[in-house]
Scaffold this motif. Structure first.
Motif, PDB file in Angstrom:
ATOM      1  N   HIS A 117      52.577  46.646  40.228  1.00 15.65           N
ATOM      2  CA  HIS A 117      53.361  45.485  40.671  1.00 15.65           C
ATOM      3  C   HIS A 117      53.669  44.583  39.471  1.00 15.65           C
ATOM      4  O   HIS A 117      53.110  44.761  38.391  1.00 15.65           O
ATOM      5  CB  HIS A 117      52.579  44.680  41.723  1.00 15.65           C
ATOM      6  CG  HIS A 117      51.327  44.057  41.175  1.00 15.65           C
ATOM      7  ND1 HIS A 117      50.171  44.776  40.976  1.00 15.65           N
ATOM      8  CD2 HIS A 117      51.054  42.795  40.746  1.00 15.65           C
ATOM      9  CE1 HIS A 117      49.241  43.982  40.465  1.00 15.65           C
ATOM     10  NE2 HIS A 117      49.754  42.774  40.303  1.00 15.65           N
ATOM     11  N   HIS A 173      51.915  46.452  36.214  1.00 15.24           N
ATOM     12  CA  HIS A 173      50.479  46.765  36.059  1.00 15.24           C
ATOM     13  C   HIS A 173      49.839  47.021  37.416  1.00 15.24           C
ATOM     14  O   HIS A 173      50.393  46.640  38.453  1.00 15.24           O
ATOM     15  CB  HIS A 173      49.747  45.636  35.329  1.00 15.24           C
ATOM     16  CG  HIS A 173      49.829  44.319  36.034  1.00 15.24           C
ATOM     17  ND1 HIS A 173      50.920  43.477  35.940  1.00 15.24           N
ATOM     18  CD2 HIS A 173      48.959  43.694  36.878  1.00 15.24           C
ATOM     19  CE1 HIS A 173      50.715  42.404  36.674  1.00 15.24           C
ATOM     20  NE2 HIS A 173      49.523  42.509  37.275  1.00 15.24           N
ATOM     21  N   ASP A 178      53.684  40.432  38.456  1.00 16.50           N
ATOM     22  CA  ASP A 178      53.189  39.151  38.955  1.00 16.50           C
ATOM     23  C   ASP A 178      54.321  38.134  39.081  1.00 16.50           C
ATOM     24  O   ASP A 178      54.203  37.159  39.828  1.00 16.50           O
ATOM     25  CB  ASP A 178      52.079  38.607  38.043  1.00 16.50           C
ATOM     26  CG  ASP A 178      50.781  39.395  38.193  1.00 16.50           C
ATOM     27  OD1 ASP A 178      50.688  40.184  39.151  1.00 16.50           O
ATOM     28  OD2 ASP A 178      49.877  39.218  37.352  1.00 16.50           O
ATOM     29  N   TYR A 182      44.966  47.872  43.687  1.00 18.17           N
ATOM     30  CA  TYR A 182      46.129  46.987  43.691  1.00 18.17           C
ATOM     31  C   TYR A 182      47.225  47.812  43.038  1.00 18.17           C
ATOM     32  O   TYR A 182      47.202  48.054  41.834  1.00 18.17           O
ATOM     33  CB  TYR A 182      45.796  45.719  42.885  1.00 18.17           C
ATOM     34  CG  TYR A 182      46.693  44.529  43.090  1.00 18.17           C
ATOM     35  CD1 TYR A 182      47.981  44.642  43.605  1.00 18.17           C
ATOM     36  CD2 TYR A 182      46.254  43.255  42.739  1.00 18.17           C
ATOM     37  CE1 TYR A 182      48.783  43.525  43.772  1.00 18.17           C
ATOM     38  CE2 TYR A 182      47.046  42.132  42.901  1.00 18.17           C
ATOM     39  CZ  TYR A 182      48.309  42.279  43.412  1.00 18.17           C
ATOM     40  OH  TYR A 182      49.098  41.168  43.556  1.00 18.17           O
ATOM     41  N   TRP A 192      47.249  32.947  38.515  1.00 12.93           N
ATOM     42  CA  TRP A 192      48.675  33.017  38.199  1.00 12.93           C
ATOM     43  C   TRP A 192      49.132  31.630  37.773  1.00 12.93           C
ATOM     44  O   TRP A 192      48.797  30.630  38.424  1.00 12.93           O
ATOM     45  CB  TRP A 192      49.460  33.489  39.426  1.00 12.93           C
ATOM     46  CG  TRP A 192      49.244  34.936  39.769  1.00 12.93           C
ATOM     47  CD1 TRP A 192      49.036  35.975  38.905  1.00 12.93           C
ATOM     48  CD2 TRP A 192      49.232  35.510  41.086  1.00 12.93           C
ATOM     49  NE1 TRP A 192      48.899  37.152  39.604  1.00 12.93           N
ATOM     50  CE2 TRP A 192      49.017  36.906  40.936  1.00 12.93           C
ATOM     51  CE3 TRP A 192      49.399  34.997  42.367  1.00 12.93           C
ATOM     52  CZ2 TRP A 192      48.959  37.780  42.023  1.00 12.93           C
ATOM     53  CZ3 TRP A 192      49.342  35.871  43.457  1.00 12.93           C
ATOM     54  CH2 TRP A 192      49.126  37.241  43.276  1.00 12.93           C
TER      55      TRP A 192
HETATM   56 FE   LIG Z   1      48.928  41.393  38.941  1.00 14.53          FE
END
Ligand SMILES: [Fe+2]
Ligand SMILES: O=C(O)CCC(=O)C(=O)O
Length: 415
Positions: A322, A394, A324, A319, A410
């Motif tokens: 980015h 992160h 969140d 991942y 989230w």
């Molecule tokens: Fe994330």
């Protein structure tokens, strides 16, 4: 069986097609009617769709009433207990949810007994939990067999029933069954000591679970004061990590994003893991407790959570770096931001070990989190004024060997 269940499946499918064509109200009405008629596929789809933002006002209340009116049965009670615990479509009543499942367990519903045993284990009632799991495993309950094996791997010995039923668990299609069977042979068989003196899982155990559930303070270690990042080393027992993985496995699919250019959904090179977003229709009181406690760890309520997700990274998956928090787009993201506010915090749980790579890295904070199975990480994504905090950049580093499993939640400003 097939001649009776086919029209039932068709009812859920037809309503779902209506939903996709924008006929939200009629779709939900048809699902509610089918649910009252005892159609379990429709009940699950109803709960999932009535909680979507497109659903008309009052949809969750109507869905809850349909579940309450549906013919009593194991699956309906599993849904109903989730509705009571989470406050879906009405008031939250955790004690009523637990009492409902205890009644089911006493009537011989081994899924209900296993749910309560897992919560008892999490609440620290280890021996009561194990005795209940043994009873459910004797009846062939797959999650109970898996939980006993997991406890066995942790301490080097298992009760005979778990050892004997490990091959059956693998054949049942339980996603961890094959891996468990391969490692079970080496385990010593040892029965639970003084089983006769250990209380059954009854009202007393339920009261202990109830006292613990609302969110006992977690033992946390602060990794960063500003922005706040903390880890909770023993957040969730590995047996409950397995339960989450087993429930999420059928829902895993390639992660997708909404392409800002075309407005279409596509697979995402930034995030090539498999993702399972758990819809309301699959929830029970254990999955609810996981999500509620992940929210509580971030200082939020259950209702602030988006969908609870399980991410599975294979070798080569990552991942990329980015944030969140969300960025307004004058389109669907802005509409979502208007409705629920910013994504203020994130909670992650490490669900397994046996892989290499895959650390969660915050390059601007010089933080690198690996964590043991059951450990949680929680962090804020926004400044105190509510705007996105760039220091929270992160990534999930590339996995180089094995499979990394992670729970992710989230949290929004409001429900
Ligand atoms: Fe994330
Ligand atoms: O896989 C990871 O370590 C990070 C996951 C993540 O960033 C997220 O779920 O938002």
């Amino acid at each position: 069986m097939t001649t009776r269940s086919k029209p039932v499946q068709d009812a859920a499918r037809k309503a779902y097609d209506d939903w996709l064509a924008g006929r939200h109200g009629p779709a939900l009405d048809d699902l509610a009617a089918a649910t009252r008629g005892g159609d379990l596929a429709s009940a699950s789809v109803l709960l999932t769709l009535a909680g979507q933002p497109e659903a008309p006002e009052g949809a969750t209340d109507a869905a809850r009433k349909a579940i309450e009116d549906a013919p009593a049965g194991a699956v309906i009670h599993r849904h109903h207990a989730f509705l009571l615990a989470s406050g879906y479509g009405g008031k939250t009543d955790i004690d009523q949810a637990l009492a409902l499942r205890l009644g089911d367990a006493e009537d011989g519903d081994m899924q209900a007994l296993t749910e309560l045993a897992l919560l008892a284990l999490w609440a620290g009632e280890d021996t009561i939990a194990e005795k209940a799991l043994i009873r459910a495993a004797n009846e062939g309950q797959a999650h109970a067999i898996a939980a006993l094996l997991r406890l066995g791997f942790q301490r080097g010995h298992v009760p005979g029933v778990a050892h004997a039923k490990a091959p059956a668990l693998a054949r049942s299609g339980h996603p961890l069954g094959a891996a468990f069977e391969a490692t079970t042979a080496d385990l010593e068989v040892r029965e639970l000591a003084d089983a006769d003196t250990i209380p059954d899982l009854d009202e007393t155990a339920i009261a202990a679970i109830s006292r613990w559930l609302p969110g006992a303070p977690e033992e946390t270690r602060v990794l960063s004061e500003d922005p706040p990042v903390a880890r909770a080393p023993h957040f969730m027992p590995p047996a409950i990590c397995d339960y989450l993985v087993a429930n999420a496995a059928p829902h895993l699919q390639p992660a997708r994003i909404l392409d800002p250019g075309t407005g279409e959904s596509r697979e995402d090179p930034y995030r090539n893991s498999l993702t399972a977003s758990l819809p309301d229709g699959v929830f029970d009181i254990v999955l609810w407790a996981i999500k509620a406690r992940m929210a509580a760890l971030a200082g939020c309520g259950y209702e602030q959570g988006e969908a609870l997700s399980v991410l599975a990274y294979r070798p080569g998956d990552a991942y990329k770096p980015h944030f969140d928090y969300m960025t307004a787009d004058d389109g669907p993201v802005s509409a979502d931001l208007d409705r629920r506010g910013q994504r203020i915090a994130t909670t992650l749980i490490r669900l397994n070990d046996g892989f290499e790579g895959g650390a969660t890295v915050f390059p601007k904070l010089d933080l690198n989190w690996a964590g043991a199975p059951g450990e949680a990480l929680t962090f804020a994504n926004v400044h105190s004024d509510g705007t996105g905090d760039d220091r929270t950049l992160h990534s999930g580093e590339e996995v180089t060997r094995g499979l990394k499993l992670l729970a992710s939640l989230w949290l929004r400003e409001r429900a």
